[in-house]
Scaffold this motif. Sequence first.
Motif, PDB file in Angstrom:
ATOM      1  N   GLY A 135      54.854  35.658 -57.258  1.00 49.70           N
ATOM      2  CA  GLY A 135      55.719  36.462 -58.102  1.00 49.70           C
ATOM      3  C   GLY A 135      55.294  36.564 -59.544  1.00 49.70           C
ATOM      4  N   VAL A 136      54.258  35.829 -59.951  1.00 45.81           N
ATOM      5  CA  VAL A 136      53.763  35.887 -61.328  1.00 45.81           C
ATOM      6  C   VAL A 136      52.621  36.895 -61.405  1.00 45.81           C
ATOM      7  CG1 VAL A 136      52.723  34.594 -63.223  1.00 45.81           C
ATOM      8  CG2 VAL A 136      54.425  33.497 -61.753  1.00 45.81           C
ATOM      9  N   LEU A 137      52.704  37.819 -62.337  1.00 49.91           N
ATOM     10  CA  LEU A 137      51.693  38.850 -62.518  1.00 49.91           C
ATOM     11  C   LEU A 137      50.850  38.522 -63.745  1.00 49.91           C
ATOM     12  CD1 LEU A 137      53.890  42.056 -61.948  1.00 49.91           C
ATOM     13  CD2 LEU A 137      52.864  40.522 -60.250  1.00 49.91           C
ATOM     14  N   GLY A 138      49.528  38.570 -63.583  1.00 46.52           N
ATOM     15  CA  GLY A 138      48.614  38.303 -64.689  1.00 46.52           C
ATOM     16  C   GLY A 138      48.014  39.596 -65.201  1.00 46.52           C
ATOM     17  N   TRP A 139      48.364  39.983 -66.426  1.00 56.03           N
ATOM     18  CA  TRP A 139      47.889  41.213 -67.058  1.00 56.03           C
ATOM     19  C   TRP A 139      46.810  40.852 -68.080  1.00 56.03           C
ATOM     20  CZ3 TRP A 139      50.038  45.663 -65.126  1.00 56.03           C
ATOM     21  CH2 TRP A 139      51.257  45.546 -64.441  1.00 56.03           C
ATOM     22  N   TYR A 140      45.598  41.403 -67.883  1.00 53.96           N
ATOM     23  CA  TYR A 140      44.448  41.042 -68.718  1.00 53.96           C
ATOM     24  C   TYR A 140      44.095  42.197 -69.648  1.00 53.96           C
ATOM     25  CZ  TYR A 140      43.592  36.896 -65.871  1.00 53.96           C
ATOM     26  OH  TYR A 140      43.714  35.682 -65.252  1.00 53.96           O
ATOM     27  N   GLY A 141      43.786  41.851 -70.900  1.00 53.48           N
ATOM     28  CA  GLY A 141      43.467  42.877 -71.879  1.00 53.48           C
ATOM     29  C   GLY A 141      42.172  42.594 -72.607  1.00 53.48           C
ATOM     30  N   VAL A 142      42.124  42.967 -73.876  1.00 47.17           N
ATOM     31  CA  VAL A 142      40.923  42.832 -74.685  1.00 47.17           C
ATOM     32  C   VAL A 142      40.613  41.358 -74.924  1.00 47.17           C
ATOM     33  CG1 VAL A 142      39.901  43.364 -76.921  1.00 47.17           C
ATOM     34  CG2 VAL A 142      41.375  45.028 -75.795  1.00 47.17           C
ATOM     35  N   GLY A 143      39.359  41.000 -74.742  1.00 52.86           N
ATOM     36  CA  GLY A 143      38.927  39.650 -75.072  1.00 52.86           C
ATOM     37  C   GLY A 143      39.675  38.601 -74.276  1.00 52.86           C
ATOM     38  N   HIS A 144      40.394  37.746 -74.981  1.00 49.56           N
ATOM     39  CA  HIS A 144      41.067  36.610 -74.361  1.00 49.56           C
ATOM     40  C   HIS A 144      42.545  36.883 -74.088  1.00 49.56           C
ATOM     41  CE1 HIS A 144      37.913  33.793 -76.490  1.00 49.56           C
ATOM     42  NE2 HIS A 144      37.359  34.762 -75.777  1.00 49.56           N
ATOM     43  N   ASP A 145      43.033  38.088 -74.356  1.00 53.37           N
ATOM     44  CA  ASP A 145      44.463  38.350 -74.290  1.00 53.37           C
ATOM     45  C   ASP A 145      44.945  38.462 -72.848  1.00 53.37           C
ATOM     46  OD1 ASP A 145      44.252  38.480 -77.006  1.00 53.37           O
ATOM     47  OD2 ASP A 145      44.210  40.669 -77.095  1.00 53.37           O
TER      48      ASP A 145
ATOM     49  N   ALA B  22      47.693  47.291 -76.980  1.00 54.06           N
ATOM     50  CA  ALA B  22      46.713  47.043 -75.929  1.00 54.06           C
ATOM     51  C   ALA B  22      47.247  47.602 -74.619  1.00 54.06           C
ATOM     52  CB  ALA B  22      46.441  45.555 -75.783  1.00 54.06           C
ATOM     53  N   ILE B  23      46.333  48.051 -73.770  1.00 52.38           N
ATOM     54  CA  ILE B  23      46.669  48.451 -72.414  1.00 52.38           C
ATOM     55  C   ILE B  23      46.057  47.419 -71.486  1.00 52.38           C
ATOM     56  CG2 ILE B  23      46.442  50.212 -70.632  1.00 52.38           C
ATOM     57  CD1 ILE B  23      46.344  52.285 -72.892  1.00 52.38           C
ATOM     58  N   LEU B  24      46.907  46.675 -70.801  1.00 45.46           N
ATOM     59  CA  LEU B  24      46.461  45.577 -69.954  1.00 45.46           C
ATOM     60  C   LEU B  24      46.404  46.033 -68.503  1.00 45.46           C
ATOM     61  CD1 LEU B  24      48.581  42.649 -71.445  1.00 45.46           C
ATOM     62  CD2 LEU B  24      46.543  43.766 -72.366  1.00 45.46           C
ATOM     63  N   ILE B  25      45.492  45.433 -67.763  1.00 41.70           N
ATOM     64  CA  ILE B  25      45.291  45.750 -66.350  1.00 41.70           C
ATOM     65  C   ILE B  25      45.719  44.549 -65.516  1.00 41.70           C
ATOM     66  CG2 ILE B  25      43.542  46.202 -64.574  1.00 41.70           C
ATOM     67  CD1 ILE B  25      41.988  47.784 -66.654  1.00 41.70           C
TER      68      ILE B  25
END
Length: 251
Positions: A108-118, A98-101
């Motif tokens: 300092g916490v980064l949230g990377w979102y991907g397909v569906g619920h990932d 997956a390629i997350l955005i």
Amino acid sequence: MSCIASAARAPKTDLYPTDPPLILECPLTQRASVAPRFLHAVVCALALWLVAGCSTVSVGSVESLRLALHGDTVDATPASVAASPYFQLQVDASSGRAILILANTAHGVLGWYGVGHDIVFTRDGLVTRTVGLPQNLDTSVFPGADPFHEGLHRLHGTTRYTRRMDWSPGYRYGVVLDGQLVPGGLEDVTILDTVYRLRRVDETLVGQGVHLHNRYWVDPADGFIWKSRQYVAPDYPLELVQLRPYRESAP
């Protein structure tokens, strides 16, 4: 507190200074829970808005979002990464790639979102929480010193510490692990046709019937982790590669 997803006419931020960002107007603790409900609508709205010509983002970037949204395989190339203004993280697991955005940052916490619920949350290059995977890391904390926050480039020898982790499913909570980091030599790592000279650091985590071996490739100048292989659960490793990194100042 209600949460509102929006993309049109969003103000510029430090996260995406040249293009309107995807905004989830709620605290970080709520974003993970609302993402499954709102992410589909948000991405569709964003894609329609970009196609309408309100941004310099290319149609190729919109197509990448469409492919990611529909679950097709998207292989990153230098051109595809350059065509999108978003910070991007490639994640490989046994179930696929997956390629997350990067959708949010908080303390300092980064949230990377991907397909569906990932969703993958990272701090200082270390995975601290995951959502929507077959096995999830619910919590990862350091009861004492945190060598990742100090910077792995500062290691001068074997470093020992303690990590406490929660995993699901299975209700494996409060698992205390003895950790050990061992800096190694410099290695060449190729990411999107660019070769980086990085220091390899090996981590072992042992305790309560668990024995994990993680590996990190670290910029020797500032400790930024470009690539890593991390177990988010005892039987579920992830490989993370920074395609377009979000880099904050080194500690």
